[in-house]
Design a protein around this motif. Structure first.
Motif, PDB file in Angstrom:
ATOM      1  N   SER A  36      30.567  69.604 -46.367  1.00 61.48           N
ATOM      2  CA  SER A  36      30.798  68.320 -45.724  1.00 61.48           C
ATOM      3  C   SER A  36      30.134  67.213 -46.515  1.00 61.48           C
ATOM      4  O   SER A  36      28.968  67.301 -46.867  1.00 61.48           O
ATOM      5  CB  SER A  36      30.258  68.338 -44.294  1.00 61.48           C
ATOM      6  OG  SER A  36      30.453  67.084 -43.704  1.00 61.48           O
ATOM      7  N   ALA A  38      29.917  64.092 -45.318  1.00 69.33           N
ATOM      8  CA  ALA A  38      29.337  63.174 -44.341  1.00 69.33           C
ATOM      9  C   ALA A  38      28.556  63.967 -43.320  1.00 69.33           C
ATOM     10  O   ALA A  38      28.765  65.152 -43.141  1.00 69.33           O
ATOM     11  CB  ALA A  38      30.441  62.366 -43.650  1.00 69.33           C
ATOM     12  N   ASP A  39      27.620  63.319 -42.677  1.00 65.04           N
ATOM     13  CA  ASP A  39      26.862  63.985 -41.642  1.00 65.04           C
ATOM     14  C   ASP A  39      27.787  64.490 -40.552  1.00 65.04           C
ATOM     15  O   ASP A  39      28.686  63.787 -40.102  1.00 65.04           O
ATOM     16  CB  ASP A  39      25.843  63.015 -41.057  1.00 65.04           C
ATOM     17  CG  ASP A  39      25.057  63.628 -39.920  1.00 65.04           C
ATOM     18  OD1 ASP A  39      25.384  63.309 -38.767  1.00 65.04           O
ATOM     19  OD2 ASP A  39      24.170  64.444 -40.196  1.00 65.04           O
ATOM     20  N   PHE A  41      27.569  65.183 -37.266  1.00 66.16           N
ATOM     21  CA  PHE A  41      27.679  64.491 -35.987  1.00 66.16           C
ATOM     22  C   PHE A  41      28.197  63.068 -36.141  1.00 66.16           C
ATOM     23  O   PHE A  41      28.986  62.594 -35.316  1.00 66.16           O
ATOM     24  CB  PHE A  41      26.324  64.492 -35.263  1.00 66.16           C
ATOM     25  CG  PHE A  41      25.890  65.855 -34.831  1.00 66.16           C
ATOM     26  CD1 PHE A  41      26.503  66.491 -33.760  1.00 66.16           C
ATOM     27  CD2 PHE A  41      24.873  66.522 -35.507  1.00 66.16           C
ATOM     28  CE1 PHE A  41      26.118  67.761 -33.355  1.00 66.16           C
ATOM     29  CE2 PHE A  41      24.487  67.787 -35.109  1.00 66.16           C
ATOM     30  CZ  PHE A  41      25.097  68.411 -34.044  1.00 66.16           C
ATOM     31  N   SER A  42      27.774  62.382 -37.188  1.00 66.05           N
ATOM     32  CA  SER A  42      28.233  61.001 -37.346  1.00 66.05           C
ATOM     33  C   SER A  42      29.716  60.936 -37.682  1.00 66.05           C
ATOM     34  O   SER A  42      30.427  60.030 -37.238  1.00 66.05           O
ATOM     35  CB  SER A  42      27.421  60.289 -38.436  1.00 66.05           C
ATOM     36  OG  SER A  42      27.624  60.888 -39.701  1.00 66.05           O
ATOM     37  N   SER A  43      30.213  61.923 -38.447  1.00 65.54           N
ATOM     38  CA  SER A  43      31.641  61.919 -38.791  1.00 65.54           C
ATOM     39  C   SER A  43      32.495  62.178 -37.553  1.00 65.54           C
ATOM     40  O   SER A  43      33.562  61.582 -37.384  1.00 65.54           O
ATOM     41  CB  SER A  43      31.938  62.956 -39.871  1.00 65.54           C
ATOM     42  OG  SER A  43      31.593  64.257 -39.445  1.00 65.54           O
ATOM     43  N   SER A  45      31.474  61.441 -34.451  1.00 61.91           N
ATOM     44  CA  SER A  45      31.313  60.233 -33.636  1.00 61.91           C
ATOM     45  C   SER A  45      32.246  59.125 -34.101  1.00 61.91           C
ATOM     46  O   SER A  45      32.864  58.430 -33.286  1.00 61.91           O
ATOM     47  CB  SER A  45      29.857  59.772 -33.707  1.00 61.91           C
ATOM     48  OG  SER A  45      29.674  58.581 -32.979  1.00 61.91           O
ATOM     49  N   ASP A  46      32.366  58.949 -35.414  1.00 58.87           N
ATOM     50  CA  ASP A  46      33.285  57.932 -35.951  1.00 58.87           C
ATOM     51  C   ASP A  46      34.731  58.283 -35.631  1.00 58.87           C
ATOM     52  O   ASP A  46      35.544  57.411 -35.301  1.00 58.87           O
ATOM     53  CB  ASP A  46      33.110  57.814 -37.466  1.00 58.87           C
ATOM     54  CG  ASP A  46      31.764  57.218 -37.856  1.00 58.87           C
ATOM     55  OD1 ASP A  46      31.136  56.565 -36.990  1.00 58.87           O
ATOM     56  OD2 ASP A  46      31.350  57.416 -39.017  1.00 58.87           O
ATOM     57  N   ARG A  49      36.241  57.578 -32.079  1.00 64.32           N
ATOM     58  CA  ARG A  49      36.486  56.170 -31.739  1.00 64.32           C
ATOM     59  C   ARG A  49      37.936  55.781 -32.019  1.00 64.32           C
ATOM     60  O   ARG A  49      38.402  54.745 -31.552  1.00 64.32           O
ATOM     61  CB  ARG A  49      35.549  55.262 -32.535  1.00 64.32           C
ATOM     62  CG  ARG A  49      34.079  55.388 -32.144  1.00 64.32           C
ATOM     63  CD  ARG A  49      33.249  54.285 -32.773  1.00 64.32           C
ATOM     64  NE  ARG A  49      31.845  54.413 -32.424  1.00 64.32           N
ATOM     65  CZ  ARG A  49      30.921  54.969 -33.191  1.00 64.32           C
ATOM     66  NH1 ARG A  49      31.278  55.464 -34.380  1.00 64.32           N
ATOM     67  NH2 ARG A  49      29.668  55.039 -32.801  1.00 64.32           N
ATOM     68  N   TYR A 129      36.729  71.220 -36.691  1.00 60.62           N
ATOM     69  CA  TYR A 129      36.132  70.168 -37.514  1.00 60.62           C
ATOM     70  C   TYR A 129      36.672  70.286 -38.934  1.00 60.62           C
ATOM     71  O   TYR A 129      36.513  71.315 -39.591  1.00 60.62           O
ATOM     72  CB  TYR A 129      34.612  70.301 -37.515  1.00 60.62           C
ATOM     73  CG  TYR A 129      33.916  69.340 -38.449  1.00 60.62           C
ATOM     74  CD1 TYR A 129      34.066  67.966 -38.305  1.00 60.62           C
ATOM     75  CD2 TYR A 129      33.096  69.816 -39.468  1.00 60.62           C
ATOM     76  CE1 TYR A 129      33.426  67.086 -39.163  1.00 60.62           C
ATOM     77  CE2 TYR A 129      32.442  68.946 -40.323  1.00 60.62           C
ATOM     78  CZ  TYR A 129      32.610  67.584 -40.169  1.00 60.62           C
ATOM     79  OH  TYR A 129      31.979  66.709 -41.017  1.00 60.62           O
TER      80      TYR A 129
END
Length: 232
Positions: A36, A38-39, A41-43, A45-46, A49, A129
């Motif tokens: 991965s 990107a992090d 959890f942050s990916s 979370s983004d 949205r 994921y």
């Protein structure tokens, strides 16, 4: 001449239950951490949205019950967030005719050895994921947890059909999936994983834990729908 496929399958099935489960769980999380960009959890979370699209798929998962080949049919429907995170629910059933010998008391009260067919169905929430998405390739981790039932059906010497009581099963299946999309609406996929099961049925508990491999053809109905509605 020895059957190499049968020998390798036997060796896989001889791995201790706990060791296999830990190995595949570790393999799944290590893959995310390693590839991965990107992090985690942050990916996600983004992604959530964004406006979700329909995620619908039918897959055929190849595995084993005991040493016998067994195919599981799965139907999944859920939400796809920006092709990064998918979540939904599925329904799964054993398609292959898997049989085992059982000693039973028949309709005449006699002891009899019968060939009983094993049946299994389960409902499974899932999450996927996508940690690598560079056209035309995708790599993802899919994890599903399930609850369902298993039982046996058989016919005795006098032609009487019998159905054993259903036993509750709890299932955990992690996968590593890869996809190649050479065309706009069509892709090809493959994956490996493992099925872990806890059950009140001793046969299920011993025989259904199994490696899983997947080959599929994927049609992107959401993209077809988008193009059709735009043209209108």
């Amino acid at each position: 001449m020895a059957n190499i496929k049968s020998l390798s399958t036997y060796k896989i099935l001889k791995m201790p239950f706990i060791a296999k489960g830990i190995f595949f769980a570790f393999f799944s999380f290590l893959s995310i951490a390693s590839y991965s960009q990107a992090d985690f959890f942050s990916s996600i979370s983004d992604a959530i949205r964004s406006d979700p699209k329909l995620d619908f798929k039918i897959d055929s998962r190849n595995s084993f019950v005991g040493s016998r080949y067994a195919r599981i049919l799965g139907v999944k429907i859920g939400a796809n967030y920006d092709d990064v995170f998918k979540v939904g629910i599925g329904y799964n059933m054993l398609l292959s005719e898997v049989r085992t010998n059982r000693m039973i008391t028949n309709s005449a009260g006699q002891r009899e050895l019968v060939s009983a067919r094993f049946r299994m169905r389960y409902v499974s929430p899932y999450a996927e994921y996508n940690f690598y998405n560079e056209s035309p390739f995708q790599l993802s981790i899919l994890v599903l947890t399930g609850i369902g039932s298993s039982n046996f059906t058989y016919q005795d010497l006098y032609g009487v059909e019998h159905v054993t009581p259903k036993k509750i099963n709890f299932i955990y299946e992690p996968y590593m999936l890869g996809e190649f999309k050479p065309f706009k609406y069509v892709g090809f996929g493959a994956g490996v994983g493992y099925r872990l099961i806890a059950s009140g049925n001793k046969y299920t508990q011993r025989k259904v834990n199994s490696p899983i491999y997947v080959f599929n053809l994927k049609i992107y109905f959401d993209e077809i729908w988008d193009d059709v509605t735009i043209e209108k």
